[in-house]
Design a protein around this motif. Structure first.
Motif, PDB file in Angstrom:
ATOM      1  N   LEU A 470      -5.490  16.407  13.212  1.00  0.00           N
ATOM      2  CA  LEU A 470      -5.039  15.297  13.904  1.00  0.00           C
ATOM      3  C   LEU A 470      -5.685  13.962  13.319  1.00  0.00           C
ATOM      4  O   LEU A 470      -6.658  13.919  13.045  1.00  0.00           O
ATOM      5  N   ARG A 471      -4.582  13.229  12.958  1.00  0.00           N
ATOM      6  CA  ARG A 471      -4.904  12.053  12.116  1.00  0.00           C
ATOM      7  C   ARG A 471      -4.489  10.801  12.644  1.00  0.00           C
ATOM      8  O   ARG A 471      -3.442  10.769  13.642  1.00  0.00           O
ATOM      9  N   LEU A 472      -5.101   9.774  12.619  1.00  0.00           N
ATOM     10  CA  LEU A 472      -4.678   8.601  13.182  1.00  0.00           C
ATOM     11  C   LEU A 472      -4.763   7.491  12.200  1.00  0.00           C
ATOM     12  O   LEU A 472      -5.486   7.245  11.227  1.00  0.00           O
ATOM     13  N   ARG A 473      -3.816   6.548  12.544  1.00  0.00           N
ATOM     14  CA  ARG A 473      -3.651   5.274  11.584  1.00  0.00           C
ATOM     15  C   ARG A 473      -3.089   4.056  12.433  1.00  0.00           C
ATOM     16  O   ARG A 473      -2.832   4.307  13.682  1.00  0.00           O
ATOM     17  N   ALA A 474      -2.965   2.985  11.599  1.00  0.00           N
ATOM     18  CA  ALA A 474      -2.529   1.959  12.364  1.00  0.00           C
ATOM     19  C   ALA A 474      -0.810   1.910  12.455  1.00  0.00           C
ATOM     20  O   ALA A 474      -0.457   2.435  11.291  1.00  0.00           O
ATOM     21  N   ALA A 475      -0.265   1.351  13.186  1.00  0.00           N
ATOM     22  CA  ALA A 475       1.283   1.396  13.235  1.00  0.00           C
ATOM     23  C   ALA A 475       1.762   0.485  12.129  1.00  0.00           C
ATOM     24  O   ALA A 475       0.963  -0.373  11.729  1.00  0.00           O
ATOM     25  N   THR A 476       2.817   0.849  11.727  1.00  0.00           N
ATOM     26  CA  THR A 476       3.195   0.161  10.270  1.00  0.00           C
ATOM     27  C   THR A 476       4.628  -0.871  10.813  1.00  0.00           C
ATOM     28  O   THR A 476       4.910  -1.535  10.065  1.00  0.00           O
ATOM     29  N   GLY A 477       4.966  -1.012  12.223  1.00  0.00           N
ATOM     30  CA  GLY A 477       6.065  -1.694  12.567  1.00  0.00           C
ATOM     31  C   GLY A 477       6.273  -1.070  13.945  1.00  0.00           C
ATOM     32  O   GLY A 477       6.240  -0.431  14.474  1.00  0.00           O
ATOM     33  N   SER A 478       7.317  -2.129  14.730  1.00  0.00           N
ATOM     34  CA  SER A 478       7.669  -2.046  15.812  1.00  0.00           C
ATOM     35  C   SER A 478       8.255  -0.763  16.144  1.00  0.00           C
ATOM     36  O   SER A 478       8.433  -0.159  17.262  1.00  0.00           O
TER      37      SER A 478
END
Ligand code: ZN
Length: 608
Positions: A470-478
């Motif tokens: 399971l990996r997590l990152r910030a959103a790249t856009g709406s």
């Protein structure tokens, strides 16, 4: 009271005015105190809707003449002393284009019995007869009738007389009347019909093939005999809309036209996968909630909320098996399924309300919270569908871990089917006890955390058992719904985040939600505020999100806008966009046993 049936008839009295006329004849009413009620809610949609507010006129008579009806409360009437048979005629306004009420115009009629059929006190057990009258309006020529109510007279799909073993059966078979598109298929030898209302271009062959595979997967999952002799998908296709409601041998669905597969479609679109998931969901409900159901629903109290902490098991687990059913029936690939799970994890992690409300409370308060959402809901509540489906995923993996791969969630749900499939009702806590029993281990610690705390689920650890990371990152856009890694070329530096969700308004960005603890919250922004400028430059529509994202975390910005008609200025320090966007990927270094376990699990090999 006698056992003479309750006799109902429905006429499409005024399609242009959206009015049904519903007649009920009670052969032997209580001569002194006959009370008639219309349900206040419809099972499966857990909020009080007060359907009786749509009764625009009601009158009664017996053989001697008119019988006065006195209204007792919002949905019941008492008849004056009468001799019977008592005839009650109600005119019901029907202009709710949803799956949970009734809708009538010159193009079609749709109704749930809960919107139209009064029931006398003490008569709920009586058999019912329903005459659906052919409309006289020439605009309704050529209309046909689709329902799984058993037919007593008339030709297949024609107008005529239908029967139901009791009132609860009567209201559990929605009816669609019009000039719909139809396709039939068989799954495990059982006939299934799909009836589509609305102007559509649809590849019926493809739809039938896909649904047949999905239905067969669920039929095999629970085993024979199936709980119905036929099944009906009632689909209403519109420009924009979404919904589904489960019934004992049918479902009513509302979708966008563009969700359905066009004849020239080669690729499976996300929208079509979503539609198949919805069909799969409602179909799975034929077992899970229509027959295995919370004990507090036995029988349904149709006049007031009946809270249960168990909706996670009926909606969440159904949401888990709906998409898993698409994978197991080979309608989607493993990669597509992992993307769907990643999106669900993302949806839950992006909801601050998961830290405020437990899943048990989310279930219990569905009536007044989940079903009555407002601008603060993302801060205050968590969905028992989405988090519930992640609990199902975690429980599936935990059962496999505890039993060394010998049982999974499928085995638990088949055990529930064996024990409670007769409709006797699942007591609170019984699913948890049965899970521990099957696992041969005490799982109460897991359930306390998953259902009765706001601590996040141990998903990463459990997924590791089956070789998934399971990996997590910030959103790249709406538009970024998660489920996939960030596209290459995305900025590595911490992107600024205002912690709001935005809709486009005529004069600026309308804030739909302000998330608890975010930069917008700290700056004093409120849902409903209209932001018209950022750092002195005009903000148009929903461009606010992109403008903010273009700035690094830590940037201080000045916002101008309106609260109601008052001009305001806000200063906000952008936070780093949180790493709440999730995706799952196979771990290339996973041991072969883990990969083998994943393969068996995703194929649904018994007893998993
Ligand atoms: Zn559901």
């Amino acid at each position: 009271m006698s056992t003479a049936p309750l006799r109902y008839s429905v006429a499409m009295a005024d399609p242009a005015g959206h009015v049904f006329e519903v007649t009920l004849v009670v052969a032997n009413p209580d001569p002194n105190r006959a009370i008639l009620r219309l349900p206040a809610w419809i099972p499966g949609s857990y909020t009080v809707r007060d359907f009786a507010r749509n009764i625009v006129r009601i009158a009664a008579h017996d053989d001697a003449g008119p019988v006065t009806l006195t209204k007792l409360d919002k949905d019941s009437w008492q008849a004056a002393p009468c001799t019977g048979p008592l005839t009650v005629v109600a005119r019901v306004y029907a202009w709710d284009l949803s799956v949970r009420a009734a809708h009538l115009d010159a193009s079609h009629a749709f109704f749930n019995g809960t919107s139209l059929f009064l029931v006398p006190d003490g008569a709920r057990h009586l058999p019912c007869e329903l005459v659906i009258e052919a409309p006289e309006d020439p605009a309704c020529a050529g209309w046909k009738v689709a329902t799984t109510l058993p037919r007593a007279s008339g030709s297949p799909w024609g107008f005529g007389t239908f029967s139901a073993s009791d009132y609860d059966a009567l209201i559990d078979h929605p009816v669609e009347i019009g000039t719909w598109t139809h396709v039939r298929f068989e799954a495990e030898g059982i006939p299934h019909d799909v009836v589509i209302t609305g102007v559509v271009r649809v590849d019926l062959g493809r739809l039938a093939t896909d649904l047949a595979a999905i239905c067969a997967t669920h039929l095999r999952f629970f085993g024979k005999p199936a709980p119905f002799e036929r099944y009906l998908f009632l689909v209403m296709a519109v420009g924009d809309g979404y919904g589904g409601l489960e019934h004992r041998s049918s479902t009513a669905l509302l979708c966008k036209r563009t969700d359905l597969p066009a004849p020239e479609l080669d690729e499976v679109s996300d929208a079509y996968i979503g539609f198949l998931g919805l069909c799969s969901h409602e179909y799975f409900h034929a077992w899970n909630v229509k027959r295995i159901l919370p004990a507090v629903f036995v029988p349904y109290d149709l006049w007031q909320p009946r809270p249960t902490t168990q909706l996670w098991a009926f909606e969440g687990v159904t949401s888990y098996f709906d998409d898993l059913g698409l994978l197991r029936s080979r309608r989607i690939t493993e990669a597509q399924w992992l993307e769907l799970i990643g999106r669900t994890v993302t949806g839950v992690l992006r909801t601050p309300g998961r830290l405020m409300q437990t899943l048990a409370d989310s279930s219990f308060d569905a009536w007044t919270k989940y079903y009555k959402q407002d601008e603060n809901s993302p801060n205050a509540l968590i969905s028992y569908y989405t988090k519930g489906s992640l609990v199902a995923l975690a429980l599936d993996l935990l059962l496999q871990r505890a039993s060394s791969g010998s049982v999974g969630l499928g085995a638990l749900w088949r055990a529930l089917w064996q024990r409670y499939g007769d409709g006797s009702g699942v007591p609170e806590g019984a699913i948890e006890r049965l899970a521990s029993e099957l696992a041969g281990a005490d799982l109460s610690g897991f359930f306390d955390r998953a259902l009765r705390s706001t601590e996040d689920l141990p998903l990463a650890d459990l997924l590791n058992d089956v070789g998934l990371t399971l990996r997590l990152r910030a959103a790249t856009g709406s538009e970024d719904r998660g489920g996939k890694p960030a596209p290459s070329g995305s900025r590595a530096t911490a992107v600024g985040d205002l912690g709001v969700s935005v809709g486009a308004g005529a004069s600026g960005a309308i804030l739909k939600h302000v998330l608890q603890g975010g930069a917008g919250h700290a700056a004093g922004l409120s849902a409903g505020d209209v932001v018209v400028a950022l750092d002195g430059l005009r903000v148009e529509g929903s461009s606010l999100a992109a403008r903010v994202r273009a700035l690094p975390a830590g940037t201080e910005v000045t916002l101008h806008g309106f609260r109601r008609d008052e001009l305001r200025t806000w200063k906000a320090r952008l936070q780093a966009a949180p790493a709440t966007t999730a995706w799952l990927e196979p771990n290339p270094d996973a041991p072969p046993e883990a990969v083998a376990r994943r393969t068996r699990w995703l194929a649904g090999e018994p007893p998993l």
